[in-house]
Design a protein around this motif. Structure first.
Motif, PDB file in Angstrom:
ATOM      1  N   THR A   1      -2.908  11.679 -20.366  1.00 56.77           N
ATOM      2  CA  THR A   1      -3.795  10.913 -21.249  1.00 56.77           C
ATOM      3  C   THR A   1      -4.287  12.134 -22.005  1.00 56.77           C
ATOM      4  OG1 THR A   1      -4.313   9.462 -19.480  1.00 56.77           O
ATOM      5  CG2 THR A   1      -5.762   9.383 -21.479  1.00 56.77           C
TER       6      THR A   1
ATOM      7  N   THR B   1       4.230   1.640  -0.882  1.00 58.87           N
ATOM      8  CA  THR B   1       4.995   1.973  -2.009  1.00 58.87           C
ATOM      9  C   THR B   1       4.079   2.172  -3.349  1.00 58.87           C
ATOM     10  OG1 THR B   1       5.024  -0.594  -2.571  1.00 58.87           O
ATOM     11  CG2 THR B   1       6.731   0.710  -1.291  1.00 58.87           C
ATOM     12  N   SER B   2       2.849   1.590  -3.360  1.00 61.81           N
ATOM     13  CA  SER B   2       2.018   2.068  -4.498  1.00 61.81           C
ATOM     14  C   SER B   2       1.633   3.360  -4.346  1.00 61.81           C
ATOM     15  CB  SER B   2       0.801   0.908  -4.503  1.00 61.81           C
ATOM     16  OG  SER B   2       0.130   1.087  -3.375  1.00 61.81           O
ATOM     17  N   PHE B   3       1.397   3.773  -3.186  1.00 62.94           N
ATOM     18  CA  PHE B   3       0.844   5.335  -3.194  1.00 62.94           C
ATOM     19  C   PHE B   3       2.148   6.269  -3.601  1.00 62.94           C
ATOM     20  CE2 PHE B   3      -3.075   3.741  -1.269  1.00 62.94           C
ATOM     21  CZ  PHE B   3      -3.958   4.546  -1.914  1.00 62.94           C
TER      22      PHE B   3
ATOM     23  N   GLN C   1       1.060  10.840 -15.360  1.00 57.06           N
ATOM     24  CA  GLN C   1       0.628  10.320 -16.631  1.00 57.06           C
ATOM     25  C   GLN C   1      -0.390  10.853 -17.304  1.00 57.06           C
ATOM     26  OE1 GLN C   1      -1.406   6.435 -15.840  1.00 57.06           O
ATOM     27  NE2 GLN C   1       0.529   5.392 -16.451  1.00 57.06           N
TER      28      GLN C   1
ATOM     29  N   ALA D   1       0.831  -1.254   0.026  1.00 60.02           N
ATOM     30  CA  ALA D   1      -0.030   0.043   0.025  1.00 60.02           C
ATOM     31  C   ALA D   1       0.751   1.315  -0.145  1.00 60.02           C
ATOM     32  CB  ALA D   1      -0.899  -0.016   1.169  1.00 60.02           C
TER      33      ALA D   1
ATOM     34  N   ALA E   1       3.070   5.946  -7.440  1.00 59.43           N
ATOM     35  CA  ALA E   1       2.495   6.119  -8.515  1.00 59.43           C
ATOM     36  C   ALA E   1       2.612   7.071  -9.074  1.00 59.43           C
ATOM     37  CB  ALA E   1       1.019   5.678  -7.811  1.00 59.43           C
ATOM     38  N   SER E   2       2.211   7.334 -10.502  1.00 57.94           N
ATOM     39  CA  SER E   2       2.280   8.593 -11.133  1.00 57.94           C
ATOM     40  C   SER E   2       0.500   8.940 -11.276  1.00 57.94           C
ATOM     41  CB  SER E   2       2.825   8.518 -12.457  1.00 57.94           C
ATOM     42  OG  SER E   2       2.706   7.324 -13.121  1.00 57.94           O
ATOM     43  N   LYS E   3       0.181  10.172 -11.239  1.00 57.87           N
ATOM     44  CA  LYS E   3      -1.002  10.761 -11.280  1.00 57.87           C
ATOM     45  C   LYS E   3      -1.423  10.763 -12.601  1.00 57.87           C
ATOM     46  CE  LYS E   3      -3.709  14.670  -9.724  1.00 57.87           C
ATOM     47  NZ  LYS E   3      -3.555  16.006  -9.546  1.00 57.87           N
ATOM     48  N   ALA E   4      -2.723  10.361 -12.867  1.00 60.02           N
ATOM     49  CA  ALA E   4      -3.441  10.455 -14.332  1.00 60.02           C
ATOM     50  C   ALA E   4      -3.837  11.865 -14.323  1.00 60.02           C
ATOM     51  CB  ALA E   4      -4.230   9.203 -14.436  1.00 60.02           C
TER      52      ALA E   4
ATOM     53  N   ILE F   1      -1.408   7.632 -23.805  1.00 59.39           N
ATOM     54  CA  ILE F   1      -1.079   7.644 -22.445  1.00 59.39           C
ATOM     55  C   ILE F   1       0.502   7.758 -22.477  1.00 59.39           C
ATOM     56  CG2 ILE F   1      -1.150   6.657 -20.256  1.00 59.39           C
ATOM     57  CD1 ILE F   1      -3.339   4.812 -21.524  1.00 59.39           C
TER      58      ILE F   1
ATOM     59  N   ARG G   1      11.179   7.844 -21.112  1.00 59.47           N
ATOM     60  CA  ARG G   1      11.631   6.614 -22.091  1.00 59.47           C
ATOM     61  C   ARG G   1      10.691   5.579 -22.284  1.00 59.47           C
ATOM     62  NH1 ARG G   1      15.857   7.260 -24.847  1.00 59.47           N
ATOM     63  NH2 ARG G   1      16.423   5.668 -26.495  1.00 59.47           N
ATOM     64  N   ASP G   2      10.030   5.227 -23.232  1.00 61.09           N
ATOM     65  CA  ASP G   2       9.485   4.038 -23.601  1.00 61.09           C
ATOM     66  C   ASP G   2       8.017   4.145 -22.941  1.00 61.09           C
ATOM     67  OD1 ASP G   2      11.413   3.249 -25.445  1.00 61.09           O
ATOM     68  OD2 ASP G   2      12.292   1.668 -24.065  1.00 61.09           O
TER      69      ASP G   2
ATOM     70  N   ARG H   1       7.985  16.046 -10.468  1.00 63.53           N
ATOM     71  CA  ARG H   1       7.211  14.794 -10.272  1.00 63.53           C
ATOM     72  C   ARG H   1       6.566  14.275 -11.722  1.00 63.53           C
ATOM     73  NH1 ARG H   1       1.268  14.227  -7.012  1.00 63.53           N
ATOM     74  NH2 ARG H   1       1.118  12.306  -7.764  1.00 63.53           N
TER      75      ARG H   1
END
Lengths: 712, 132
Positions: free
Chosen positions: B55, B28-30, B53, B26, B33-36, B101, B115-116, B50
């Motif tokens: 879209t 590390t995921s928060f 993500q 929990a 994570a990169s915010k969409a 995305i 990158r990628d 920062r």
């Protein structure tokens, strides 16, 4: 014919609902005739859906554009092979494929168990028909593959270029077979819970189907990875994409179940655990089908603009409620008297393996659904990337491989420490020696080195077990080594098939570790004559290539790969441009700015793959393309062909620079070699021990013991 | 030791390990994570350094500049757009009008792509009937 197809779907729906009700009623009242009605409904369903699927395939084969689904996913210029595979590129066709495969596998399962599980089977039949009713309902009312349009369009959209790969024929049906086959143990588990017949009989009877489901899903996943590596221009085989994850999750819980089921068979333990695993696997299989269609998560695999999210969610909710309710109310019946006797036993290793598998599954579940979790928790939609997944799954995978080596060496119930040490010692020494040898090459990547070490340990364990078994047979029967090994496997297919699966997984994960830790990637911009170096290989762009075909134009390059001045291989990566139906693009622009597809130049080998993809920089061609589109707004097909050919000729005469991605990836082919070894092992484990049973029957009459005289 | 007590200890140890793993996940995921975000959200203000993500839809007129692809991403419904400089693998379906995305961070007046990280959603793929 479309009307006939629609009629088949309606009939299928009626059969599924009617059969489910009849089966459930028969199961409850013990009415054999109702049970028989339910069973026959499954067989009839298979026949009706086979007819429906044949109608849809025929429409694709003859490119009947009055079918909306054909016009949207195929065209007269689509090659026959891809027209045959095109039905499941559509939402509608894939639903039909799902329910058709479900009906076939359900029929096989009911045929195989027709003389067993008399109390459970009617409920299992009802559950399977319930699944069929849901999917047939979706295909009938929400995504009908037999919807027609008049007038029919003159040309079809064609199959999406990215899907034009031989794997398209086999990858989706394999995945769907895996998903649908997992519903069979699910259905029998529900039947066992409802009837409170919770011994190992339902597990024994559906074990082969669970194993076959596991095999099909595994083959499907590996084929998808192969497709990605050899066709898609990004140079990888796994991206932790939600849809990939959705297929992996039931495979992991299925693997856990196949191991823990053995504990229930041998010791009568872990009943709650097993039934929960099977139910979880079944629900995850439906979740996998749902994820592709719901649009709730961003995925390159998703069906666009789908409206099936809500019914799927309701269905999954109902399955969860039913499963949880049944497990909770049957808890007293699920208690087992046997206990884990020692931590040094095969049971405890299996249990640890289950924890590791479930932990991986949980990590993947969390990461996949993280956008929804984070939105619920913080109001921000956020997602995690591959490094996050790797951080947890890699150590757990190493642990898992280690356990797959230790498991076979431990005795059931309680292994003595001395015995366990004696069994482990040889393989451990071999693994340690190999690891010491590998330190110089892999020392800077400790996780990869750890995986190589445990994989060697597993290979040594498997070799030791085969050698010990074969030696014992040789002592007993004085046969040659090959005969001894053959006889060993024949007499205990499950055990030795399982060992091969362990070996296959170890080989596969070695390929994953080596290719992800030690591959060299170079993105480079070259003009003809230019050279670049990747991992000691000199790669030269020799000359451009072009090819104009009726449905596409392909631009590519000839690459010469050499090492230390010696020619190694010639690679020919290309990029094909397909026209896109888009009114904002002119006729020529619809090709070059339309759908593109990469064909990778690949030299596959057991030690390393050399991989190249090209993306020509056509920006200098844009003025020419725009001018052609302005001058010829509605060109004849012949003129359009000439214009495309002129641009292709210019590409060859005055080639623009091109972007290349070049990869040298060690041991990547081991992933599929490992898959093949594991697949062979699984087939051996599934194969019925019929030959042996038959031999028992054919004992000459003279040798048979006299029959006891019946007492009158 | 009494077997019942032994079992309890094992259970507690297993639960503790599971809890530990779950908390680590929990946390590390928060943090990882990169915010969409959409282009207009990016334009409203970003934290320097920062990753986000992004879209949106690719606008016509992207170009290759050396190893980099320079393109503009607009909100799905049109409107505001941001420029992205990106190096790395460009997926086959990348084209104007397509939804992409890409993971980006602020760099000067525009954004630079990781990158990628570019993913293209292809609207023509797996189209459901009645959706266009």
């Amino acid at each position: 014919m479309a009307a006939f197809g629609r009629g088949c779907l309606y009939l299928a729906l009626v059969l599924a609902i009617g059969g489910a009700l009849a089966s459930a009623y028969g199961g409850r009242t013990g009415g054999a005739q109702w049970v028989a009605v339910g069973r026959r409904a499954v067989y009839a369903l298979a026949i009706v859906l086979t007819a429906a699927f044949a109608v849809l395939e025929a429409a694709f084969v003859r490119t009947d554009l009055s079918y909306k689904v054909v016009a949207g996913h195929s065209s007269a210029t689509t090659p026959l092979f891809y027209r045959l595979a095109a039905p499941w590129s559509s939402q509608e066709g894939s639903l039909l494929l799902w329910v058709w495969l479900l009906s076939i596998w359900s029929s096989v399962a009911l045929l195989a168990t027709r003389r067993r599980l008399a109390a459970i089977a009617p409920y299992a039949t009802a559950v399977l028909l319930g699944f069929a009713a849901f999917f047939a309902g979706l295909a009938t009312f929400l995504a009908n593959p037999f919807a027609v349009q008049a007038p029919a369009p003159a040309v079809g959209a064609g199959l999406e270029p990215l899907l034009r790969h031989p794997s398209m024929m086999i990858h989706p049906p394999m995945l769907y077979s895996g998903y649908t086959l997992f519903t069979i143990p699910f259905a029998f588990a529900i039947g066992a819970l409802l009837t409170r017949r919770l011994d190992a009989e339902w597990i024994r009877s559906t074990r082969r189907f669970a194993l076959l489901a596991w095999l099909c899903l595994g083959v499907g996943i590996l084929l998808g990875a192969r497709w990605s590596w050899t066709e898609l221009g990004w140079g990888g085989y796994w991206a932790w994409d939600p849809v990939e994850n959705a297929a992996l999750m039931p495979w992991l819980t299925g693997t856990a179940f196949l191991h823990s089921a053995m504990i229930q068979e041998k010791r009568g333990m872990l009943r709650v655990w097993n039934v929960s695993l099977v139910l979880t696997t079944g629900i995850l299989a439906i979740l996998g089908t749902f994820l592709v269609r719901s649009g709730i998560l961003q995925s390159i695999h998703a069906f666009g603009g789908s409206t099936l999210g809500v019914p799927f969610l309701a269905f999954i909710g109902a399955l969860l409620t039913l499963s949880l309710g049944l497990v909770v109310t049957r808890l007293p019946d699920l208690r087992s008297r046997a206990r884990l006797e020692s931590l040094l036993s095969r049971e405890s290793i299996f249990l640890l393996n289950n924890f590791a598998l479930l932990a991986i599954c949980f990590v993947i579940f969390w990461g996949t659904f993280f956008p929804l979790i984070s939105e619920a928790a913080s109001g921000e939609k956020a997602s995690v990337g591959p490094p996050w997944f790797d951080r947890y799954t890699v150590p757990l995978a190493i642990l898992l491989v280690l356990l797959s080596g230790l498991g076979p060496l431990m005795a059931w119930r309680r292994a003595s420490l001395a015995n366990a040490c004696r069994n482990v010692l040889g393989p451990a020494i071999i693994a340690a020696l190999c690891a010491a040898g590998l330190v110089s090459t892999s020392g800077q990547k400790p996780l990869a080195l750890a995986l190589f070490t445990v994989a060697i340990f597993v290979a040594a364990v498997v070799a030791q077990e085969f050698a010990r078994g074969a030696a014992a047979r040789r002592r007993a029967a004085a046969v040659s080594w090959p005969f001894a090994v053959g006889g060993l496997v024949r007499r205990n297919r499950r055990r030795y098939g399982g060992y091969l699966v362990h070996l296959g997984v170890a080989v596969m994960l070695t390929g994953v570790a080596a290719s992800s830790s030690f591959q060299h990637v170079r993105d480079v911009r070259l003009t003809p004559g230019g050279t670049t170096r990747v991992d000691g290989y000199a790669i030269q762009y020799v000359r451009p290539t072009s090819l104009v075909q009726p449905e596409k134009v392909s631009l590519g390059a000839v690459l010469d790969v050499s090492k230390n001045g010696r020619h190694v291989v010639t690679l020919r990566p290309t990029r094909s441009y397909y026209p896109m139906v888009d009114p904002t693009l002119g006729p020529v622009g619809s090709y070059f700015n339309g759908n593109a597809e990469t064909q990778v130049g690949l030299r596959a080998g057991l030690t390393r793959d050399i991989w190249a993809a090209i993306n020509p920089d056509l920006s200098s061609f844009q003025p020419m393309i725009t001018a052609a589109d302005r001058r010829f707004i509605h060109p004849t097909p012949r003129l359009l062909g000439l214009l495309i050919s002129a641009i292709a000729a210019r590409y060859q005469l005055a080639p623009p620079p091109a972007l290349f991605r070049m990869i040298v990836s060690p041991l990547v082919e081991w992933i599929w070699v490992g898959g093949l070894i594991g697949g062979i092992g699984a087939v051996i484990a599934i194969w019925p021990a019929g030959a042996l049973a038959l031999r028992r029957i054919r004992v000459p009459a003279a040798l048979r013991p006299p029959r006891p005289v019946p007492e009158s | 030791m009494d077997p019942g007590r032994k079992r309890t200890i094992r259970l507690v140890a297993a639960l503790a390990a599971a809890l530990l793993l779950a908390s680590a996940l929990a946390y590390t995921s928060f943090t990882a994570a990169s915010k969409a975000v959409t282009p207009s959200q990016l334009l409203e203000g970003v934290t320097p350094g920062r990753w986000y993500q992004l879209t949106g839809k690719v606008l016509p007129g992207y170009r290759q500049a050396g190893d980099e692809l320079v393109f503009w991403v607009a909100d799905r419904a049109g409107g505001r757009s941001v420029s992205v400089r990106y190096a790395g693998e460009v997926p086959d379906p990348f084209a104007p009008g397509r939804e992409v995305i890409v993971t980006v961070r602020r760099s000067g007046s525009g954004f630079i792509g990781q990158r990628d990280s570019l993913i293209t959603k292809c609207p023509s793929k797996f189209k459901a009937s009645g959706t266009g």
